[in-house]
Scaffold this motif. Sequence first.
Motif, PDB file in Angstrom:
ATOM      1  N   TRP A  23      52.597  33.491   9.106  1.00  9.30           N
ATOM      2  CA  TRP A  23      53.112  34.792   8.675  1.00  9.30           C
ATOM      3  C   TRP A  23      53.052  34.907   7.151  1.00  9.30           C
ATOM      4  O   TRP A  23      52.578  35.920   6.607  1.00  9.30           O
ATOM      5  CB  TRP A  23      54.531  34.928   9.195  1.00  9.30           C
ATOM      6  CG  TRP A  23      55.245  36.202   8.892  1.00  9.30           C
ATOM      7  CD1 TRP A  23      54.796  37.249   8.127  1.00  9.30           C
ATOM      8  CD2 TRP A  23      56.566  36.559   9.326  1.00  9.30           C
ATOM      9  NE1 TRP A  23      55.744  38.233   8.066  1.00  9.30           N
ATOM     10  CE2 TRP A  23      56.830  37.846   8.787  1.00  9.30           C
ATOM     11  CE3 TRP A  23      57.522  35.918  10.108  1.00  9.30           C
ATOM     12  CZ2 TRP A  23      58.041  38.492   9.018  1.00  9.30           C
ATOM     13  CZ3 TRP A  23      58.725  36.563  10.339  1.00  9.30           C
ATOM     14  CH2 TRP A  23      58.981  37.832   9.807  1.00  9.30           C
ATOM     15  N   SER A  26      49.394  35.061   5.911  1.00  7.94           N
ATOM     16  CA  SER A  26      48.730  36.315   6.287  1.00  7.94           C
ATOM     17  C   SER A  26      49.153  37.467   5.389  1.00  7.94           C
ATOM     18  O   SER A  26      48.313  38.279   4.967  1.00  7.94           O
ATOM     19  CB  SER A  26      49.052  36.654   7.750  1.00  7.94           C
ATOM     20  OG  SER A  26      48.566  35.662   8.616  1.00  7.94           O
ATOM     21  N   THR A  27      50.448  37.561   5.089  1.00 12.13           N
ATOM     22  CA  THR A  27      50.911  38.661   4.237  1.00 12.13           C
ATOM     23  C   THR A  27      50.334  38.564   2.833  1.00 12.13           C
ATOM     24  O   THR A  27      50.039  39.592   2.201  1.00 12.13           O
ATOM     25  CB  THR A  27      52.448  38.666   4.158  1.00 12.13           C
ATOM     26  OG1 THR A  27      52.914  37.375   3.724  1.00 12.13           O
ATOM     27  CG2 THR A  27      53.052  39.010   5.507  1.00 12.13           C
ATOM     28  N   ARG A  28      50.150  37.352   2.351  1.00 10.76           N
ATOM     29  CA  ARG A  28      49.583  37.170   1.021  1.00 10.76           C
ATOM     30  C   ARG A  28      48.070  37.345   1.044  1.00 10.76           C
ATOM     31  O   ARG A  28      47.487  37.948   0.133  1.00 10.76           O
ATOM     32  CB  ARG A  28      49.936  35.783   0.473  1.00 10.76           C
ATOM     33  CG  ARG A  28      51.434  35.583   0.244  1.00 10.76           C
ATOM     34  CD  ARG A  28      51.745  34.203  -0.285  1.00 10.76           C
ATOM     35  NE  ARG A  28      53.181  34.003  -0.465  1.00 10.76           N
ATOM     36  CZ  ARG A  28      53.861  34.371  -1.542  1.00 10.76           C
ATOM     37  NH1 ARG A  28      53.223  34.958  -2.564  1.00 10.76           N
ATOM     38  NH2 ARG A  28      55.164  34.157  -1.627  1.00 10.76           N
ATOM     39  N   PHE A  30      46.163  39.110   3.117  1.00 14.69           N
ATOM     40  CA  PHE A  30      45.735  40.492   3.373  1.00 14.69           C
ATOM     41  C   PHE A  30      46.490  41.502   2.508  1.00 14.69           C
ATOM     42  O   PHE A  30      46.331  42.716   2.706  1.00 14.69           O
ATOM     43  CB  PHE A  30      45.922  40.829   4.851  1.00 14.69           C
ATOM     44  CG  PHE A  30      45.082  39.993   5.770  1.00 14.69           C
ATOM     45  CD1 PHE A  30      43.720  40.237   5.893  1.00 14.69           C
ATOM     46  CD2 PHE A  30      45.637  38.956   6.486  1.00 14.69           C
ATOM     47  CE1 PHE A  30      42.943  39.467   6.744  1.00 14.69           C
ATOM     48  CE2 PHE A  30      44.872  38.168   7.335  1.00 14.69           C
ATOM     49  CZ  PHE A  30      43.519  38.422   7.469  1.00 14.69           C
ATOM     50  N   SER A  31      47.299  41.026   1.574  1.00  9.41           N
ATOM     51  CA  SER A  31      48.033  41.888   0.631  1.00  9.41           C
ATOM     52  C   SER A  31      48.806  42.997   1.352  1.00  9.41           C
ATOM     53  O   SER A  31      48.702  44.180   1.020  1.00  9.41           O
ATOM     54  CB  SER A  31      47.051  42.502  -0.386  1.00  9.41           C
ATOM     55  OG  SER A  31      46.385  41.493  -1.103  1.00  9.41           O
ATOM     56  N   ILE A  32      49.555  42.602   2.363  1.00  9.35           N
ATOM     57  CA  ILE A  32      50.332  43.563   3.138  1.00  9.35           C
ATOM     58  C   ILE A  32      51.539  44.011   2.328  1.00  9.35           C
ATOM     59  O   ILE A  32      52.239  43.200   1.725  1.00  9.35           O
ATOM     60  CB  ILE A  32      50.791  42.935   4.472  1.00  9.35           C
ATOM     61  CG1 ILE A  32      49.574  42.499   5.299  1.00  9.35           C
ATOM     62  CG2 ILE A  32      51.642  43.915   5.273  1.00  9.35           C
ATOM     63  CD1 ILE A  32      49.930  41.768   6.572  1.00  9.35           C
ATOM     64  N   GLU A  33      51.758  45.325   2.297  1.00 11.72           N
ATOM     65  CA  GLU A  33      52.875  45.873   1.537  1.00 11.72           C
ATOM     66  C   GLU A  33      54.214  45.360   2.091  1.00 11.72           C
ATOM     67  O   GLU A  33      54.377  45.180   3.301  1.00 11.72           O
ATOM     68  CB  GLU A  33      52.856  47.402   1.600  1.00 11.72           C
ATOM     69  CG  GLU A  33      51.631  48.041   0.951  1.00 11.72           C
ATOM     70  CD  GLU A  33      51.674  47.923  -0.570  1.00 11.72           C
ATOM     71  OE1 GLU A  33      52.764  47.652  -1.116  1.00 11.72           O
ATOM     72  OE2 GLU A  33      50.621  48.103  -1.210  1.00 11.72           O
ATOM     73  N   VAL A  36      55.891  47.367   4.756  1.00 13.34           N
ATOM     74  CA  VAL A  36      55.250  47.317   6.074  1.00 13.34           C
ATOM     75  C   VAL A  36      55.614  46.022   6.789  1.00 13.34           C
ATOM     76  O   VAL A  36      56.129  46.038   7.919  1.00 13.34           O
ATOM     77  CB  VAL A  36      53.712  47.433   5.954  1.00 13.34           C
ATOM     78  CG1 VAL A  36      53.045  47.277   7.331  1.00 13.34           C
ATOM     79  CG2 VAL A  36      53.325  48.759   5.334  1.00 13.34           C
ATOM     80  N   LEU A  37      55.362  44.878   6.164  1.00  8.43           N
ATOM     81  CA  LEU A  37      55.688  43.575   6.736  1.00  8.43           C
ATOM     82  C   LEU A  37      55.955  42.591   5.601  1.00  8.43           C
ATOM     83  O   LEU A  37      55.017  42.049   5.012  1.00  8.43           O
ATOM     84  CB  LEU A  37      54.541  43.062   7.627  1.00  8.43           C
ATOM     85  CG  LEU A  37      54.788  41.702   8.293  1.00  8.43           C
ATOM     86  CD1 LEU A  37      55.943  41.794   9.286  1.00  8.43           C
ATOM     87  CD2 LEU A  37      53.520  41.218   9.015  1.00  8.43           C
ATOM     88  N   THR A 217      62.456  47.353   4.340  1.00  8.80           N
ATOM     89  CA  THR A 217      62.092  46.537   5.505  1.00  8.80           C
ATOM     90  C   THR A 217      62.622  45.109   5.435  1.00  8.80           C
ATOM     91  O   THR A 217      63.031  44.562   6.473  1.00  8.80           O
ATOM     92  CB  THR A 217      60.569  46.528   5.687  1.00  8.80           C
ATOM     93  OG1 THR A 217      60.086  47.878   5.653  1.00  8.80           O
ATOM     94  CG2 THR A 217      60.176  45.896   7.020  1.00  8.80           C
TER      95      THR A 217
END
Length: 254
Positions: A23, A26-28, A30-33, A36-37, A217
């Motif tokens: 987790w 993946s967030t780092r 794919f540069s997920i905001e 969002v997550l 979030t």
Amino acid sequence: MNNKLVKVSWRPALAIILFVAFWEISTRLFSIEVWVLPAPSVIFMEMREVLPVFIPHMMSTIKLVIIGFSIGTTIGLGTATLLHHFDRIRETIYPFLIISQNIPTIVLAPLLLIWFGLGDTPKIIIISMTAFFPITVATLGGFQQTNRELIHYMKMMGATRKQLFTKLEFPHALPSIFSGIKISATYSVMTGVVAEWLGAQKGIGVFMTLAASSYRTPRVFVAIIIAMILSLLFFAFISFLERFFIKWNREEVE
């Protein structure tokens, strides 16, 4: 025993660690905001920051859950005992118990708010209803699974109906009773959080709703994680009581 426990527990612990690592990466990657997550590290930092504010909300939820769960457990055990001893009442009431579980709790919530207002009463009723059914069914099933040969033997010895219940049927049903209580304990925490969405001033559900409405979030995840931890602790506490009472009951029999 301890070695066996370690062998069993390391697998889920490893799975959780791998999941959290995947987790985070993946967030780092794919540069997920964050809205969002959020990454687990962000959630952990948010938890440290909001914990002083969160504690009153958590205590409010715990209070509601304990009261509602206690009422549901008491009524469930009493109902199961009544249905077990009176066949005609069981044949009449049991179908209504099944039908009542097909009505979503969230559908009853507006009616409870109309009838009892915006206080704690509707939430306690919802939690009690959630705890009631699993305990009733599991307890009744435990009573009905008592060894018939032992019942026949005790009747031959002149045992009364009360002695049959207290010395044989109830102790025999303890594993089933605690199975129902553990299920209800887990459901009660989540139900308490959802019930607070209907209107409350404090509670994990209120904290979660406010955080979601402002797109914070990480705070939503903090509320979810704390609710999960409370469910696990509640489950562990009931499991401890189960081991204690069943061991005590066996020692009494011996």
